[in-house]
Design a protein around this motif. Sequence first.
Motif, mmCIF file in Angstrom:
data_model
loop_
_atom_site.group_PDB
_atom_site.id
_atom_site.type_symbol
_atom_site.label_atom_id
_atom_site.label_comp_id
_atom_site.label_asym_id
_atom_site.label_seq_id
_atom_site.Cartn_x
_atom_site.Cartn_y
_atom_site.Cartn_z
ATOM 1 N N THR A 146 0.834 -1.199 0.000
ATOM 2 C CA THR A 146 0.000 0.000 0.000
ATOM 3 C C THR A 146 0.874 1.256 0.000
ATOM 4 O OG1 THR A 146 -0.077 0.111 2.420
ATOM 5 C CG2 THR A 146 -1.793 -1.186 1.312
ATOM 6 N N THR A 147 0.288 2.361 -0.443
ATOM 7 C CA THR A 147 1.010 3.634 -0.475
ATOM 8 C C THR A 147 1.432 4.046 0.926
ATOM 9 O OG1 THR A 147 -0.341 4.304 -2.369
ATOM 10 C CG2 THR A 147 0.862 6.043 -1.223
ATOM 11 N N GLU A 148 0.566 3.771 1.890
ATOM 12 C CA GLU A 148 0.856 4.125 3.283
ATOM 13 C C GLU A 148 2.089 3.381 3.784
ATOM 14 O OE1 GLU A 148 0.206 6.562 6.420
ATOM 15 O OE2 GLU A 148 -0.971 6.493 4.567
ATOM 16 N N ARG A 149 2.172 2.095 3.450
ATOM 17 C CA ARG A 149 3.308 1.283 3.873
ATOM 18 C C ARG A 149 4.601 1.748 3.209
ATOM 19 N NH1 ARG A 149 5.903 -1.669 7.655
ATOM 20 N NH2 ARG A 149 7.192 -3.300 6.714
ATOM 21 N N ARG A 150 4.500 2.157 1.946
ATOM 22 C CA ARG A 150 5.693 2.587 1.208
ATOM 23 C C ARG A 150 6.282 3.878 1.770
ATOM 24 N NH1 ARG A 150 5.549 1.434 -5.280
ATOM 25 N NH2 ARG A 150 4.715 -0.680 -5.232
ATOM 26 N N LYS A 151 5.458 4.634 2.484
ATOM 27 C CA LYS A 151 5.949 5.887 3.049
ATOM 28 C C LYS A 151 7.114 5.652 4.005
ATOM 29 C CE LYS A 151 1.711 8.642 2.666
ATOM 30 N NZ LYS A 151 0.617 9.337 3.405
ATOM 31 N N ILE A 152 7.113 4.485 4.643
ATOM 32 C CA ILE A 152 8.210 4.131 5.562
ATOM 33 C C ILE A 152 9.532 4.129 4.802
ATOM 34 C CG2 ILE A 152 9.169 2.296 7.016
ATOM 35 C CD1 ILE A 152 6.280 1.403 7.562
ATOM 36 N N ASP A 154 10.031 5.563 1.851
ATOM 37 C CA ASP A 154 10.268 6.908 1.313
ATOM 38 C C ASP A 154 11.031 7.760 2.327
ATOM 39 O OD1 ASP A 154 8.942 6.263 -1.006
ATOM 40 O OD2 ASP A 154 7.021 7.117 -0.373
ATOM 41 N N GLN A 155 10.689 7.587 3.603
ATOM 42 C CA GLN A 155 11.383 8.326 4.661
ATOM 43 C C GLN A 155 12.841 7.880 4.762
ATOM 44 O OE1 GLN A 155 9.034 7.656 8.173
ATOM 45 N NE2 GLN A 155 7.351 8.972 7.495
#
Length: 222
Positions: A146-152, A154-155
């Motif tokens: 998910t996009t939310e999970r990928r944010k980790i 990305d950080q």
Amino acid sequence: MDTLKRKDSPVKDGPAKRRKKPNNGIKKPTSAYLYFVSDYRMVLKKKGKEINRVQEVAKLCGAAWKSMTLEEKAPYTAKYTSDRARYLKEKEALDKRMGKDPTKPKRPQTGYFFFLAEFRKEMAGKTLEEGEKIPSLAGEKWRDMTTERRKIYDQMVEQDKLRYEKEMNEWRSNQPEQTKEPPAKKKQVVVEKPESSDEDDDDDDSDDDDSDDDDKSDEDSD
């Protein structure tokens, strides 16, 4: 004449395929697990097991490795450490011959490669089904993330970019002469010369020496 319509290429949401780098002639370090497999195959052979059955041997080796303590794995880890030191020494010598600076900071990693490193640790010691490979499984999981999970991840990328920026500034300050850019060459315009020029462009390829060259061999087999 009617022009042919080209179909739009489907957009793939997976990790981009990595460009295969040319072989530099240096043998990459053998992982601790592969050293163990080499010994354990002989053990299985003495026990009368058919070691030509790859999948069966892989399962037996994986199970045995997973059950071993850190102390039991230590001899193989030591072999890997020694072989990795050999690899880094040979690579550093090659880089110097090619004019590369081994002290130059590693370029920032992508989000996918941060994820892949975690995935390899997660899969360590697990037995794969026939035909399965770690990169393929990782790519599938990454596409479904998910996009939310990928944010980790990305950080992580942003933090690594800051690390790279800081290290590059320090590297430049220690080697000011090497970081000065040569003056830009002026383009020569050839007038009234219909024949094609035999001269090659003098454009230099950018240095794509990213951190993959320093990849550690996994201590566990894929």
